[in-house]
Design a protein around this motif. Structure first.
Motif, PDB file in Angstrom:
ATOM      1  N   GLN A 109     -79.972 -82.842 102.074  1.00  0.00           N
ATOM      2  CA  GLN A 109     -79.064 -83.651 102.890  1.00  0.00           C
ATOM      3  C   GLN A 109     -77.689 -83.676 102.225  1.00  0.00           C
ATOM      4  O   GLN A 109     -77.301 -84.659 101.591  1.00  0.00           O
ATOM      5  CB  GLN A 109     -79.638 -85.063 103.049  1.00  0.00           C
ATOM      6  N   THR A 110     -76.985 -82.570 102.347  1.00  0.00           N
ATOM      7  CA  THR A 110     -75.679 -82.475 101.702  1.00  0.00           C
ATOM      8  C   THR A 110     -74.751 -81.674 102.597  1.00  0.00           C
ATOM      9  O   THR A 110     -75.204 -80.794 103.323  1.00  0.00           O
ATOM     10  CB  THR A 110     -75.800 -81.788 100.318  1.00  0.00           C
ATOM     11  N   SER A 111     -73.467 -82.016 102.568  1.00  0.00           N
ATOM     12  CA  SER A 111     -72.517 -81.253 103.375  1.00  0.00           C
ATOM     13  C   SER A 111     -71.867 -80.141 102.570  1.00  0.00           C
ATOM     14  O   SER A 111     -71.376 -79.168 103.121  1.00  0.00           O
ATOM     15  CB  SER A 111     -71.425 -82.181 103.932  1.00  0.00           C
ATOM     16  N   THR A 112     -71.856 -80.292 101.221  1.00  0.00           N
ATOM     17  CA  THR A 112     -71.181 -79.270 100.424  1.00  0.00           C
ATOM     18  C   THR A 112     -71.900 -79.052  99.096  1.00  0.00           C
ATOM     19  O   THR A 112     -72.868 -79.767  98.782  1.00  0.00           O
ATOM     20  CB  THR A 112     -69.686 -79.631 100.229  1.00  0.00           C
ATOM     21  N   TYR A 113     -71.480 -78.071  98.333  1.00  0.00           N
ATOM     22  CA  TYR A 113     -72.171 -77.652  97.117  1.00  0.00           C
ATOM     23  C   TYR A 113     -71.140 -77.441  96.006  1.00  0.00           C
ATOM     24  O   TYR A 113     -70.091 -76.821  96.225  1.00  0.00           O
ATOM     25  CB  TYR A 113     -72.924 -76.336  97.365  1.00  0.00           C
ATOM     26  N   ALA A 114     -71.450 -77.947  94.813  1.00  0.00           N
ATOM     27  CA  ALA A 114     -70.526 -77.809  93.675  1.00  0.00           C
ATOM     28  C   ALA A 114     -70.363 -76.341  93.288  1.00  0.00           C
ATOM     29  O   ALA A 114     -71.336 -75.584  93.300  1.00  0.00           O
ATOM     30  CB  ALA A 114     -71.073 -78.592  92.479  1.00  0.00           C
ATOM     31  N   GLU A 145     -69.118 -73.700  90.254  1.00  0.00           N
ATOM     32  CA  GLU A 145     -68.894 -73.700  88.802  1.00  0.00           C
ATOM     33  C   GLU A 145     -67.459 -73.346  88.457  1.00  0.00           C
ATOM     34  O   GLU A 145     -66.881 -73.837  87.495  1.00  0.00           O
ATOM     35  CB  GLU A 145     -69.819 -72.690  88.120  1.00  0.00           C
ATOM     36  N   ALA A 146     -66.916 -72.449  89.220  1.00  0.00           N
ATOM     37  CA  ALA A 146     -65.513 -72.055  89.067  1.00  0.00           C
ATOM     38  C   ALA A 146     -65.083 -71.559  90.441  1.00  0.00           C
ATOM     39  O   ALA A 146     -65.924 -71.426  91.332  1.00  0.00           O
ATOM     40  CB  ALA A 146     -65.377 -70.943  88.033  1.00  0.00           C
ATOM     41  N   ILE A 147     -63.839 -71.301  90.616  1.00  0.00           N
ATOM     42  CA  ILE A 147     -63.383 -70.841  91.929  1.00  0.00           C
ATOM     43  C   ILE A 147     -64.139 -69.568  92.319  1.00  0.00           C
ATOM     44  O   ILE A 147     -64.138 -68.588  91.578  1.00  0.00           O
ATOM     45  CB  ILE A 147     -61.855 -70.598  91.905  1.00  0.00           C
ATOM     46  N   GLY A 148     -64.842 -69.652  93.437  1.00  0.00           N
ATOM     47  CA  GLY A 148     -65.569 -68.474  93.916  1.00  0.00           C
ATOM     48  C   GLY A 148     -66.905 -68.236  93.226  1.00  0.00           C
ATOM     49  O   GLY A 148     -67.603 -67.275  93.538  1.00  0.00           O
ATOM     50  N   VAL A 149     -67.298 -69.124  92.283  1.00  0.00           N
ATOM     51  CA  VAL A 149     -68.598 -68.947  91.608  1.00  0.00           C
ATOM     52  C   VAL A 149     -69.539 -70.050  92.086  1.00  0.00           C
ATOM     53  O   VAL A 149     -69.326 -71.232  91.799  1.00  0.00           O
ATOM     54  CB  VAL A 149     -68.436 -69.023  90.063  1.00  0.00           C
ATOM     55  N   HIS A 150     -70.576 -69.655  92.842  1.00  0.00           N
ATOM     56  CA  HIS A 150     -71.522 -70.654  93.373  1.00  0.00           C
ATOM     57  C   HIS A 150     -72.891 -70.012  93.512  1.00  0.00           C
ATOM     58  O   HIS A 150     -73.074 -68.830  93.195  1.00  0.00           O
ATOM     59  CB  HIS A 150     -71.005 -71.216  94.704  1.00  0.00           C
ATOM     60  N   LYS A 151     -73.867 -70.791  93.990  1.00  0.00           N
ATOM     61  CA  LYS A 151     -75.252 -70.315  94.058  1.00  0.00           C
ATOM     62  C   LYS A 151     -75.598 -69.764  95.438  1.00  0.00           C
ATOM     63  O   LYS A 151     -76.763 -69.722  95.818  1.00  0.00           O
ATOM     64  CB  LYS A 151     -76.188 -71.472  93.702  1.00  0.00           C
ATOM     65  N   TYR A 201     -74.432 -71.057  98.303  1.00  0.00           N
ATOM     66  CA  TYR A 201     -74.195 -72.093  99.312  1.00  0.00           C
ATOM     67  C   TYR A 201     -72.839 -72.733  99.048  1.00  0.00           C
ATOM     68  O   TYR A 201     -72.557 -73.139  97.916  1.00  0.00           O
ATOM     69  CB  TYR A 201     -75.310 -73.149  99.250  1.00  0.00           C
ATOM     70  N   GLU A 202     -71.992 -72.784 100.106  1.00  0.00           N
ATOM     71  CA  GLU A 202     -70.648 -73.342  99.935  1.00  0.00           C
ATOM     72  C   GLU A 202     -70.412 -74.576 100.792  1.00  0.00           C
ATOM     73  O   GLU A 202     -69.809 -75.547 100.363  1.00  0.00           O
ATOM     74  CB  GLU A 202     -69.593 -72.302 100.337  1.00  0.00           C
ATOM     75  N   TYR A 203     -70.864 -74.514 102.052  1.00  0.00           N
ATOM     76  CA  TYR A 203     -70.598 -75.591 102.997  1.00  0.00           C
ATOM     77  C   TYR A 203     -71.740 -75.569 104.009  1.00  0.00           C
ATOM     78  O   TYR A 203     -72.173 -74.497 104.432  1.00  0.00           O
ATOM     79  CB  TYR A 203     -69.239 -75.361 103.674  1.00  0.00           C
ATOM     80  N   ALA A 204     -72.250 -76.741 104.413  1.00  0.00           N
ATOM     81  CA  ALA A 204     -73.537 -76.789 105.123  1.00  0.00           C
ATOM     82  C   ALA A 204     -73.486 -76.337 106.578  1.00  0.00           C
ATOM     83  O   ALA A 204     -74.525 -76.107 107.181  1.00  0.00           O
ATOM     84  CB  ALA A 204     -74.141 -78.183 105.012  1.00  0.00           C
ATOM     85  N   ARG A 205     -72.297 -76.223 107.176  1.00  0.00           N
ATOM     86  CA  ARG A 205     -72.252 -75.600 108.505  1.00  0.00           C
ATOM     87  C   ARG A 205     -72.639 -74.129 108.388  1.00  0.00           C
ATOM     88  O   ARG A 205     -73.325 -73.570 109.228  1.00  0.00           O
ATOM     89  CB  ARG A 205     -70.859 -75.760 109.135  1.00  0.00           C
ATOM     90  N   VAL A 206     -72.205 -73.509 107.282  1.00  0.00           N
ATOM     91  CA  VAL A 206     -72.453 -72.087 107.060  1.00  0.00           C
ATOM     92  C   VAL A 206     -73.912 -71.845 106.642  1.00  0.00           C
ATOM     93  O   VAL A 206     -74.583 -70.961 107.162  1.00  0.00           O
ATOM     94  CB  VAL A 206     -71.481 -71.538 105.993  1.00  0.00           C
ATOM     95  N   SER A 207     -74.394 -72.639 105.690  1.00  0.00           N
ATOM     96  CA  SER A 207     -75.791 -72.478 105.289  1.00  0.00           C
ATOM     97  C   SER A 207     -76.285 -73.699 104.527  1.00  0.00           C
ATOM     98  O   SER A 207     -75.495 -74.439 103.926  1.00  0.00           O
ATOM     99  CB  SER A 207     -75.980 -71.210 104.446  1.00  0.00           C
ATOM    100  N   ASN A 208     -77.588 -73.874 104.599  1.00  0.00           N
ATOM    101  CA  ASN A 208     -78.250 -75.008 103.957  1.00  0.00           C
ATOM    102  C   ASN A 208     -79.643 -74.520 103.562  1.00  0.00           C
ATOM    103  O   ASN A 208     -80.297 -73.838 104.353  1.00  0.00           O
ATOM    104  CB  ASN A 208     -78.335 -76.170 104.967  1.00  0.00           C
ATOM    105  N   PRO A 209     -80.111 -74.823 102.360  1.00  0.00           N
ATOM    106  CA  PRO A 209     -81.389 -74.257 101.906  1.00  0.00           C
ATOM    107  C   PRO A 209     -82.588 -74.619 102.792  1.00  0.00           C
ATOM    108  O   PRO A 209     -83.510 -73.814 102.939  1.00  0.00           O
ATOM    109  CB  PRO A 209     -81.562 -74.854 100.501  1.00  0.00           C
ATOM    110  N   THR A 210     -82.598 -75.819 103.383  1.00  0.00           N
ATOM    111  CA  THR A 210     -83.725 -76.174 104.253  1.00  0.00           C
ATOM    112  C   THR A 210     -83.703 -75.283 105.500  1.00  0.00           C
ATOM    113  O   THR A 210     -84.732 -74.820 105.978  1.00  0.00           O
ATOM    114  CB  THR A 210     -83.667 -77.667 104.664  1.00  0.00           C
ATOM    115  N   ARG A 211     -82.479 -75.029 105.996  1.00  0.00           N
ATOM    116  CA  ARG A 211     -82.330 -74.153 107.164  1.00  0.00           C
ATOM    117  C   ARG A 211     -82.706 -72.713 106.801  1.00  0.00           C
ATOM    118  O   ARG A 211     -83.363 -72.028 107.583  1.00  0.00           O
ATOM    119  CB  ARG A 211     -80.880 -74.218 107.650  1.00  0.00           C
ATOM    120  N   THR A 212     -82.298 -72.267 105.615  1.00  0.00           N
ATOM    121  CA  THR A 212     -82.635 -70.911 105.178  1.00  0.00           C
ATOM    122  C   THR A 212     -84.153 -70.716 105.180  1.00  0.00           C
ATOM    123  O   THR A 212     -84.665 -69.689 105.619  1.00  0.00           O
ATOM    124  CB  THR A 212     -82.085 -70.656 103.754  1.00  0.00           C
TER     125      THR A 212
END
Ligand SMILES: *Cc1c(COP(=O)(O)O)cnc(C)c1O
Length: 383
Positions: free
Chosen positions: A33-38, A40-46, A48-59
């Motif tokens: 239940q989150t809208s966004t994802y931290a 680590e650095a600009i352009g470095v993420h796991k 997932y960036e923003y929940a409209r685009v993707s969300n792990p439960t939806r994946t």
């Protein structure tokens, strides 16, 4: 250990797309239940960036339903109609769509009254008739959309033959597989380019979520759909994805029960003189029974009956005690409805009459209660 493509349906239903949560080991995919994802650095993420685009439960849900349909990719939407709308939004103004003439009332409304205003052209045709389907194709046809079996009169379209016709003109064939579910019918294996579901119905199965999903093997189609998820945003929330995932774990068990009850009740109704006609593809009297047997492994729990008049229909719908008068279908509980005034009220009367959606037609969504109780309920309601 078998590779995922070798695993059987029941195993995929329980496991596909899911693994214990990497952070905690939680056996159930969490509701992220989150809208966004931290980052680590600009352009470095796991990933997932923003929940409209993707969300792990939806994946997880997308991968699960894709596996059940025997497809590579799933794209989930906020409703069945949002999923269908996304498929048509892959096209551009001037493109032509051929659509079955007996589709879900909301699909008919979306095509006729919304998308046709945006420069797309639609032809509605009885896709049971392959010659009629062929004749309706134009140079600009990009999509053939069929529902099989149809809601509510249970017409069947030959998916393999429709796919051949569609492939020849380089259009997409999309099949609404809501009624049969992948447990009983596998359109991708029969040549369809994509499958769409109202996951509100059997996939979820517990009448507590509205949702939709598209499954395809085609890279270009899924890229287009992901772009629409991101650009339009008609995506399901994580709680809804979680609930549908919980539903698909028992899809095979529920569909066996719907099918067992559906067959028994259809046979009982067919032998009852108070019922003028029974539409159920599992009955030998169904005009397309052979085709249904060829392309479906089972027939499910949807039955339409003709009781003769609006008054009779009203009486039956008001007297049932276990079958609840309500729209929707595919839940564990049995429902009864009157398509002419409920799900198909937006379809013009002449069209309804031509399709057999008469004032005396009653639709049953047979649930998984004890079949003898369901038959007794219908028996007393038929009066
Ligand atoms: C319900 C239904 C839809 C629409 O799905 P929603 O989830 O209600 O938007 C589409 N096709 C069929 C066959 C349906 O039964």
């Amino acid at each position: 250990m078998a590779t995922p493509s070798e695993l059987r349906f029941a195993t995929l239903a329980v496991h596909a797309g899911q693994r214990p949560d990497p952070a905690t080991g939680a056996i159930m995919t969490p509701i992220y239940q989150t809208s966004t994802y931290a980052q680590e650095a600009i352009g470095v993420h796991k990933g997932y960036e923003y929940a409209r685009v993707s969300n792990p439960t939806r994946t997880a849900l997308e991968a699960n339903v894709a596996a059940l349909e025997g497809g590579k990719y799933g794209a989930a939407f906020a409703s069945g109609l949002a999923a269908i709308e996304a498929i048509v939004k892959l096209l551009s103004a001037g493109d032509h769509v051929v659509c079955g003439n007996n589709v879900y009332g909301g699909t008919d409304r979306l095509f006729r009254h919304v998308l046709s205003r945006l420069g797309l052209e639609f032809t509605f045709v009885d896709t049971r008739d392959l010659r009629a389907l062929e004749n309706s194709i134009r140079k600009t046809t990009r999509l053939v959309f069929v529902e099989t079996p149809t809601n509510p009169v249970m017409h069947i379209t030959d998916i393999r033959a429709a796919a051949e016709i569609t492939r020849e003109v380089r259009a997409r064939l999309v099949v609404d597989n809501t009624f049969a579910t992948p447990y009983f019918q596998r359109p991708l294996e029969l040549g369809a380019d994509a499958v769409v579901h109202s996951s509100t119905k059997y996939l979820n199965g517990h009448s507590d979520v509205v949702g939709g999903i598209v499954v395809t093997n085609d890279d270009e189609t899924v890229e287009g759909l992901r772009f629409l998820q991101k650009s339009g945003g008609a995506v399901p929330g994580p709680m809804d994805c979680f609930l549908i995932l919980r539903g698909t774990k028992t899809l095979h068990i529920r569909m066996e029960a719907h099918d067992r009850n559906g067959r028994r009740i259809a046979e009982w109704l067919a032998g009852d003189r108070r019922v003028k006609a029974v539409q159920y593809p599992g009955l030998p009297s169904h005009t397309q029974h052979e085709l249904a047997r060829r392309q479906m492994r089972g027939f499910g729990g949807m039955i339409a009956i003709e009781v003769g008049s609006r008054d009779r229909a009203e009486a039956v719908c008001s007297r049932t005690k276990i079958f609840t008068l309500a729209e929707s279908l595919g839940g564990v509980e049995s429902l009864i409805s009157h398509p002419a005034t409920m799900t198909h009220a937006a379809v013009p009367k002449e069209t309804r009459d031509a399709l057999g959606i008469t004032d005396g037609l009653v639709r049953l969504s047979v649930g998984i209660e004890h079949v003898d109780d369901l038959i007794a309920d219908l028996d007393q309601a038929l009066g």
